[in-house]
Design a protein around this motif. Sequence first.
Motif, PDB file in Angstrom:
ATOM      1  N   UNK A  46     -18.875 -31.832  57.863  1.00 36.70           N
ATOM      2  CA  UNK A  46     -18.719 -30.392  57.677  1.00 36.70           C
ATOM      3  C   UNK A  46     -17.736 -29.865  58.717  1.00 36.70           C
ATOM      4  N   UNK A  47     -16.841 -28.962  58.293  1.00 33.25           N
ATOM      5  CA  UNK A  47     -15.808 -28.416  59.168  1.00 33.25           C
ATOM      6  C   UNK A  47     -16.179 -26.988  59.546  1.00 33.25           C
ATOM      7  N   UNK A  48     -16.235 -26.722  60.850  1.00 28.86           N
ATOM      8  CA  UNK A  48     -16.553 -25.394  61.360  1.00 28.86           C
ATOM      9  C   UNK A  48     -15.352 -24.847  62.122  1.00 28.86           C
ATOM     10  N   UNK A  49     -15.137 -23.534  62.000  1.00 33.39           N
ATOM     11  CA  UNK A  49     -14.132 -22.854  62.806  1.00 33.39           C
ATOM     12  C   UNK A  49     -14.724 -21.534  63.269  1.00 33.39           C
ATOM     13  N   UNK A  50     -14.920 -21.421  64.576  1.00 33.35           N
ATOM     14  CA  UNK A  50     -15.500 -20.230  65.204  1.00 33.35           C
ATOM     15  C   UNK A  50     -16.814 -19.824  64.549  1.00 33.35           C
ATOM     16  N   UNK A  85     -14.296 -24.527  53.709  1.00 33.69           N
ATOM     17  CA  UNK A  85     -14.444 -25.346  52.508  1.00 33.69           C
ATOM     18  C   UNK A  85     -13.653 -26.637  52.621  1.00 33.69           C
ATOM     19  N   UNK A  86     -12.453 -26.586  53.230  1.00 29.45           N
ATOM     20  CA  UNK A  86     -11.666 -27.797  53.473  1.00 29.45           C
ATOM     21  C   UNK A  86     -10.713 -27.546  54.639  1.00 29.45           C
ATOM     22  N   UNK A 135     -18.361 -27.056  75.741  1.00 28.13           N
ATOM     23  CA  UNK A 135     -17.975 -26.107  74.705  1.00 28.13           C
ATOM     24  C   UNK A 135     -16.586 -26.498  74.212  1.00 28.13           C
ATOM     25  N   UNK A 136     -16.399 -26.410  72.937  1.00 33.36           N
ATOM     26  CA  UNK A 136     -15.107 -26.747  72.347  1.00 33.36           C
ATOM     27  C   UNK A 136     -14.118 -25.620  72.614  1.00 33.36           C
ATOM     28  N   UNK A 137     -12.817 -25.916  72.608  1.00 34.10           N
ATOM     29  CA  UNK A 137     -11.823 -24.853  72.726  1.00 34.10           C
ATOM     30  C   UNK A 137     -11.994 -23.870  71.568  1.00 34.10           C
ATOM     31  N   UNK A 138     -11.750 -22.588  71.810  1.00 41.31           N
ATOM     32  CA  UNK A 138     -12.024 -21.586  70.767  1.00 41.31           C
ATOM     33  C   UNK A 138     -11.159 -21.717  69.526  1.00 41.31           C
ATOM     34  N   UNK A 139     -10.000 -22.340  69.641  1.00 38.20           N
ATOM     35  CA  UNK A 139      -9.115 -22.460  68.490  1.00 38.20           C
ATOM     36  C   UNK A 139      -9.180 -23.830  67.828  1.00 38.20           C
ATOM     37  N   UNK A 140     -10.270 -24.555  68.043  1.00 39.47           N
ATOM     38  CA  UNK A 140     -10.388 -25.919  67.523  1.00 39.47           C
ATOM     39  C   UNK A 140     -11.310 -25.965  66.310  1.00 39.47           C
TER      40      UNK A 140
END
Length: 127
Positions: free
Chosen positions: A65-69, A74-75, A52-57
């Motif tokens: 594609x960029x995902x956050x949580x 969009x960028x 699992x990735x760190x939650x703030x990564x």
Amino acid sequence: MRRARTRSQREPTIALINIVFLMLIFFMVAGTLAPPLEADVRLVETADLEGIAPPDALILSADGTIFYRGEVLRDAGAFVERLPSEDATVRLVPDRALPAERLVAIAAHLRAAGADRVMIVTERGLK
């Protein structure tokens, strides 16, 4: 009367070379950093382990594609706006199939948007 023997002049560097050679042998034998693994020890395999990735990564998929949580950004600059101003460190978790050129471009975009440090989170393996 006997003639006095002439002594040959030995180079004083020969003794120095011998000492350096003995020191080299000593450090090669005694300077082992870690003892080798036992022959019958088998290491744990983590190939099937779900990481699992760190939650703030930021998660970067193979297509860029960029995902956050869980949400798509969009960028990369949109993420930097959310960071606290005192510590603008960004952690990236790239997919293994993401092209290196794309990863470098995203990291450069993050730095241009105001990130102080860009850290890439990777998997470490023992080989």
